[in-house]
Design an enzyme around this catalytic site. Sequence first.
Site, PDB file in Angstrom:
ATOM      1  N   SER A 687       0.798  -1.221   0.000  1.00 52.50           N
ATOM      2  CA  SER A 687       0.000   0.000   0.000  1.00 52.50           C
ATOM      3  C   SER A 687       0.828   1.267   0.000  1.00 52.50           C
ATOM      4  O   SER A 687       0.295   2.349   0.021  1.00 52.50           O
ATOM      5  CB  SER A 687      -0.957  -0.015   1.187  1.00 52.50           C
ATOM      6  OG  SER A 687      -0.227   0.048   2.373  1.00 52.50           O
ATOM      7  N   LYS A 730      -6.473   3.764   8.485  1.00 47.76           N
ATOM      8  CA  LYS A 730      -5.521   4.719   7.924  1.00 47.76           C
ATOM      9  C   LYS A 730      -6.071   6.139   7.994  1.00 47.76           C
ATOM     10  O   LYS A 730      -5.352   7.085   8.312  1.00 47.76           O
ATOM     11  CB  LYS A 730      -5.209   4.342   6.483  1.00 47.76           C
ATOM     12  CG  LYS A 730      -4.353   3.087   6.374  1.00 47.76           C
ATOM     13  CD  LYS A 730      -4.182   2.691   4.944  1.00 47.76           C
ATOM     14  CE  LYS A 730      -3.256   1.491   4.825  1.00 47.76           C
ATOM     15  NZ  LYS A 730      -3.217   0.989   3.439  1.00 47.76           N
TER      16      LYS A 730
END
Length: 794
Positions: A687, A730
């Site tokens: 990611s 996140k």
Amino acid sequence: MTSTSPDPSARPSLPEDVVALVPMRNVVLFPHVLMPITIGRTQSLAALRYAVEAEAALGIVLQKDAQVDEPGFEALCAVGTLAKVVRQVTSRDGQIHAVCHGQQRFRLLELVPGHPFLAARIVRIEEPEQTSTAAEALGMQLRERAVEILSLLPGVPAELAHALQATRAPSQLADITASLMDVELPEKQMLLEMLSTEERLKKVLELLTHRIEVLRLSQEIGERTKEQLQDRERKFILREQLKTIQKELGEEEGRDPEIDRLEQAVAKAGMPPDTEAHVRKELARLRRTSGSGAETGPLQTWLEWMTELPWSVPDSPPIDLGAARATLEADHFGLERVKQRILEFLAVKKLNPQGRAPILCFVGPPGVGKTSLGQSIAKALQRPFARVSLGGVHDEAEMRGHRRTYVGAMPGNIVQALRKAGARDCVMMLDEVDKLSASYQGDPSAALLEVLDPEQNATFRDNYLGVPFDLSRVVFIATANVIDNVSPPVRDRMEVIELPGYTQEEKLQIAHRYLVPRQLQANGLSAEQCSISDDALNAIVAGHTREAGVRQFEREIARVMRTAAMRVAEGEAAAAVVGAAHVEEILGPAKFEREVALRASVPGVATGLAWTPVGGDILFIEATRVAGSGRLILTGQLGDVMKESAQAALTLVKANAAALQIPAAAFEAVDVHLHVPAGAIPKDGPSAGVAMFVALASLFSDRAVRHDTAMTGEISLRGLVLPVGGIKEKVLAAQRAGLATVLLPARNRKDLHEVPEPTRSALRFVWLETVDDAIQAALGAGRALQGRPQFELM
Ligand SMILES: Nc1ncnc2c1ncn2[C@@H]1O[C@H](COP(=O)(O)OP(=O)(O)OP(=O)(O)O)[C@@H](O)[C@H]1O
Ligand SMILES: [Mg+2]
């Protein structure tokens, strides 16, 4: 006359300073001591024969290594003892023993060859004629000690003590005692070689004193054991007598009140018939062996366990959904979806108490309230709460217990928790199911499966109990930090409920309603005496914690509160009002502030977002270039996937150099170094692709990344941005770190609804289809043309 071959006709003789030697493997002979010596080797036999025939002294000397069969000069100790052979005995097995009387020490000078035995030139060592006063004194002490030690040793003939008493010369006394002492051979030899009487006396005295200590101790221990044994025997006899008396009196046979109590407990326990029969059999056995036999203790403990377990089915109080809702509301702020799910769960339980409710598993970072939600559920159900910590359990026996035959066996943690809860329908929290691990001692998750499976848990078997226990009425709730670490079959039996962590606003509310009042109480303060302003709380959250839950937050509040409590207690102030400024004063300057602005203000640094088991975090990706040959250097403990992402990102920057207005020459003769600090975060997974691409683009185009922007996403070589996981965590981490804009893959748009509303409206989201979008948002298109190096236009 020469000392060569002996003359068979005459009596053989050696010169004055040459003696026949008998090397000894494990005996040190001292002067003045009478000792039988076994002689086996041919040479030694010859020496003995010579000494007897010639009426000469025999040289007894220790060999350094008992293994050597034919010792040379080097293999013998330097000092030995001349001995007179008093008698020769041949034992029934043909062995020859010589009874030797030690006469005098000698020092070996050299071996004299040419004899059927070992012969050596020696010097005799004379004993000092006079004894010093110090030696006299030491000798007296030694005599006392030696007599004392003889009294401690069993089976020592009385003559020995008399002989010691009679020995006057201190040197002689030292030698006799040394010979009697049970010390290692090298130590004995050392004593033999000690020529100074005083020194030798001191050493012997020292060794003897130590020996006496040891003997005393062991004697004391021995006596204590004997007493215990006698005590046990006495009790046994008394008990037997008691039985006889009771029989005489026509009373029932020897009733032990302890066993009676156990019997009553068995009757009351409400065990299933099979189990009760089994327990009664064991009880009868205990009665028979009563008080004696090694088995009694463990058997009794087992019976205690059996009688104390909650066998009977209690009447569970009816579930009051209204009250349950109130309890949940009272204990936890927010978590609406979670509470709703719990209420549904309770509703189903109410309608069908016997039915198979799913097992709830709360998953989330530390300190978000998983354990305390479980406690609330127990409270709402009005049932006892039991907690089984599975963290670090790697042995099946920890869950299932050891067989009763094991020394110190105990039931496993499930049964232990049940006893503690004292109810068969308790709420049992299986804490940290993700920390369970298999080992060579068996896989505990197999036991967990049995516990959780409604098909099997009615007959859960604990090895210690040895009989099945019905767990079907227990309400199980599990918790985990990371659901991925839970073994698939276990996961399959549970319904996962995620608790993602709290936003700043939520934390503030939790503090107001729960943490602050709780800490006030804990510190003995009233609300009037101490209050904390919102600014202060916000400062604590933003500057002193970086977590998804509220544990650290609560600890910091406690610290602030303690300082306030001290001021109030010292009378410095009647009441303390804590503001943001006090927070800095008490907790120190903010730990987590400004890091983003600070780090991201130079070209080549991008802020990425990482998912971690503790709830998401930001990480910085730093790129720089140095003179070199086009290599890509990666540091920061990156996993393989991340390394490949970095390669892809660099290739993509090169491929898009023109669009990024990077001169082709910029890549020549440089090495690119990409570093991902922040040591504690596991850094693998794809990611960070977008962030690495942006960092490299920023470096080569010499434009800083906007410092309020964080990003996540994977990249393809064609420049597409691909979706990633952990969006909710996140995004929350980005907000915690004080960022304003978050760049996310467009294909993750569907995950945004998981992010709580206040956070959603507090941040700006940019959805990325391609890396161009990322460049636009992170570097700002407008600034690209300013300050471009002139050569580009050429
Ligand atoms: N929503 C909330 N409302 C009120 N208090 C909360 C809330 N969430 C957490 N807390 C408090 O935070 C503290 C920590 O919660 P808890 O021990 O349940 O965390 P946990 O999720 O079990 O963490 P871990 O994974 O480390 O075991 C508790 O004192 C709890 O009361
Ligand atoms: Mg917990």
